[in-house]
Design a protein around this motif. Structure first.
Motif, PDB file in Angstrom:
ATOM      1  N   TRP A  13       1.055  -0.786  -0.497  1.00 39.88           N
ATOM      2  CA  TRP A  13      -0.086   0.151   0.285  1.00 39.88           C
ATOM      3  C   TRP A  13       1.167   1.490  -0.268  1.00 39.88           C
ATOM      4  CZ3 TRP A  13      -4.469   1.323  -1.340  1.00 39.88           C
ATOM      5  CH2 TRP A  13      -4.803   3.295  -0.888  1.00 39.88           C
ATOM      6  N   PRO A  69      -8.271   2.895  -5.878  1.00 38.81           N
ATOM      7  CA  PRO A  69      -9.556   3.474  -4.862  1.00 38.81           C
ATOM      8  C   PRO A  69      -9.553   4.890  -4.734  1.00 38.81           C
ATOM      9  CG  PRO A  69      -8.004   2.249  -3.234  1.00 38.81           C
ATOM     10  CD  PRO A  69      -7.259   2.724  -4.126  1.00 38.81           C
ATOM     11  N   ILE A 103     -11.426   4.376   0.757  1.00 36.63           N
ATOM     12  CA  ILE A 103     -11.509   3.748   1.788  1.00 36.63           C
ATOM     13  C   ILE A 103     -12.250   4.287   2.328  1.00 36.63           C
ATOM     14  CG2 ILE A 103     -10.380   2.364   3.325  1.00 36.63           C
ATOM     15  CD1 ILE A 103      -9.176   2.745   0.806  1.00 36.63           C
ATOM     16  N   THR A 104     -13.513   3.016   2.294  1.00 39.40           N
ATOM     17  CA  THR A 104     -14.911   2.834   3.390  1.00 39.40           C
ATOM     18  C   THR A 104     -14.180   2.518   4.575  1.00 39.40           C
ATOM     19  OG1 THR A 104     -15.289   0.588   3.414  1.00 39.40           O
ATOM     20  CG2 THR A 104     -15.745   2.086   1.300  1.00 39.40           C
ATOM     21  N   SER A 105     -14.876   2.519   5.661  1.00 42.57           N
ATOM     22  CA  SER A 105     -15.018   2.367   7.161  1.00 42.57           C
ATOM     23  C   SER A 105     -16.287   1.166   7.315  1.00 42.57           C
ATOM     24  CB  SER A 105     -14.814   3.807   7.749  1.00 42.57           C
ATOM     25  OG  SER A 105     -16.938   4.316   7.695  1.00 42.57           O
ATOM     26  N   PHE A 150     -13.059  -2.582   1.442  1.00 43.22           N
ATOM     27  CA  PHE A 150     -12.053  -2.122   1.970  1.00 43.22           C
ATOM     28  C   PHE A 150     -12.873  -0.475   0.485  1.00 43.22           C
ATOM     29  CE2 PHE A 150      -9.962  -5.137   3.553  1.00 43.22           C
ATOM     30  CZ  PHE A 150      -9.460  -4.854   4.968  1.00 43.22           C
ATOM     31  N   ALA A 151     -12.224  -0.831  -0.739  1.00 46.75           N
ATOM     32  CA  ALA A 151     -12.474   0.085  -1.848  1.00 46.75           C
ATOM     33  C   ALA A 151     -13.317  -0.383  -3.004  1.00 46.75           C
ATOM     34  CB  ALA A 151     -10.868   0.201  -2.356  1.00 46.75           C
ATOM     35  N   SER A 181     -13.057   1.278  -7.315  1.00 44.43           N
ATOM     36  CA  SER A 181     -11.491   1.674  -7.711  1.00 44.43           C
ATOM     37  C   SER A 181     -11.680   1.953  -9.447  1.00 44.43           C
ATOM     38  CB  SER A 181     -10.673   0.804  -7.122  1.00 44.43           C
ATOM     39  OG  SER A 181     -10.999   0.779  -5.988  1.00 44.43           O
ATOM     40  N   GLY A 203     -16.585   7.087  -0.922  1.00 45.34           N
ATOM     41  CA  GLY A 203     -16.646   5.706   0.038  1.00 45.34           C
ATOM     42  C   GLY A 203     -17.907   5.550   1.047  1.00 45.34           C
TER      43      GLY A 203
END
Length: 240
Positions: free
Chosen positions: A25, A54, A57-59, A75-76, A79, A149
């Motif tokens: 990353w 991406p 980035i999501t939570s 996560f993504a 993208s 996201g």
């Protein structure tokens, strides 16, 4: 995909390395470097780089069972992806995603069947997770992601069956009334698992996305499970 022992594993906050392959990353991109040998029947070198960028980035984490023993982590889901492998025809750019599943119990302990699909939309992407649990309950999840996201639960068209695979694996996904999904491109066809590009219609929008179907009854069969050892190469005693 190659099975290796713990001697082949190295991790750091920004890199995950297994044998000669790694995921790094950079802060903006996920760089996946591949250097492997494929399994039977087409034993060949698989080498090159995949770059996933991406939009955000999501939570988000989605429990797949009430007790949280199984988790889906997108996560993504929106993208861009660039593929550059050392083989003719294995270079392309397009839309992509990055997600993962985590669990503390075998999948076949809690599920008998599931389907999953990720479909790009004008607003971002919509993901469907539908599963039949062993306790008789079902999972019916539909989540829309925008390019920032942000995630929101969204209305889903009905589950709709479409053509079975070459192994006669049952398949279904979400589709507007009067629409029948169809496979556009096969990606993986196994007795208990299917992955393919599927075209469907979601809330009036025609879209093509990645779809998977998993039959855990078949997967748990003592006649089928040993096939994994044939399809997934194993490399013991790797040393850096």
């Amino acid at each position: 995909m190659t099975d290796r022992g713990t001697s082949a594993l190295r991790t750091s906050p920004d890199q995950f390395t297994v044998g000669p392959s790694s995921m790094t990353w950079t802060g903006n991109d996920l760089i996946i470097d591949i250097n492997e040998i494929s399994s039977l029947p087409l034993v060949s070198r698989v080498r090159g780089r995949i770059t996933v960028t991406p939009s955000a980035i999501t939570s988000v984490e989605l429990p797949l069972t009430p007790d949280g023993a199984h988790i889906w982590r997108p996560f993504a889901p929106v993208s861009r992806i660039k593929v550059d492998l050392e083989a003719k025809g294995w270079q392309f750019d397009g839309h992509g995603y990055f997600d993962s599943n985590f669990g503390t119990r075998p999948l076949e302990t809690d599920f008998s069947y599931w389907t999953w699909g990720r479909y790009p939309t004008k607003a971002g992407a919509t993901c469907f997770y539908d599963a039949d649990r062993r306790d008789g309950t079902t999972l019916d999840a539909a989540i829309a992601f925008d390019t920032n996201g942000h995630a929101s639960v969204t209305g889903a068209p009905p589950r709709t069956g479409f053509k079975r695979t070459l192994w006669a694996l049952r398949r279904e996904t979400r589709a507007d009334h009067g629409t029948t999904p169809r496979q556009v491109k096969p990606m993986l066809d196994a007795p208990f698992y299917s992955r393919s590009v599927v075209e469907t219609s979601i809330n009036g929008e025609k879209t093509q996305g990645v779809h998977e179907a998993l039959d855990l009854e078949r997967y748990a069969s003592p006649l089928l499970k040993p096939m994994l050892a044939v399809r997934v190469p194993r490399r013991a005693k790797w040393r850096f």
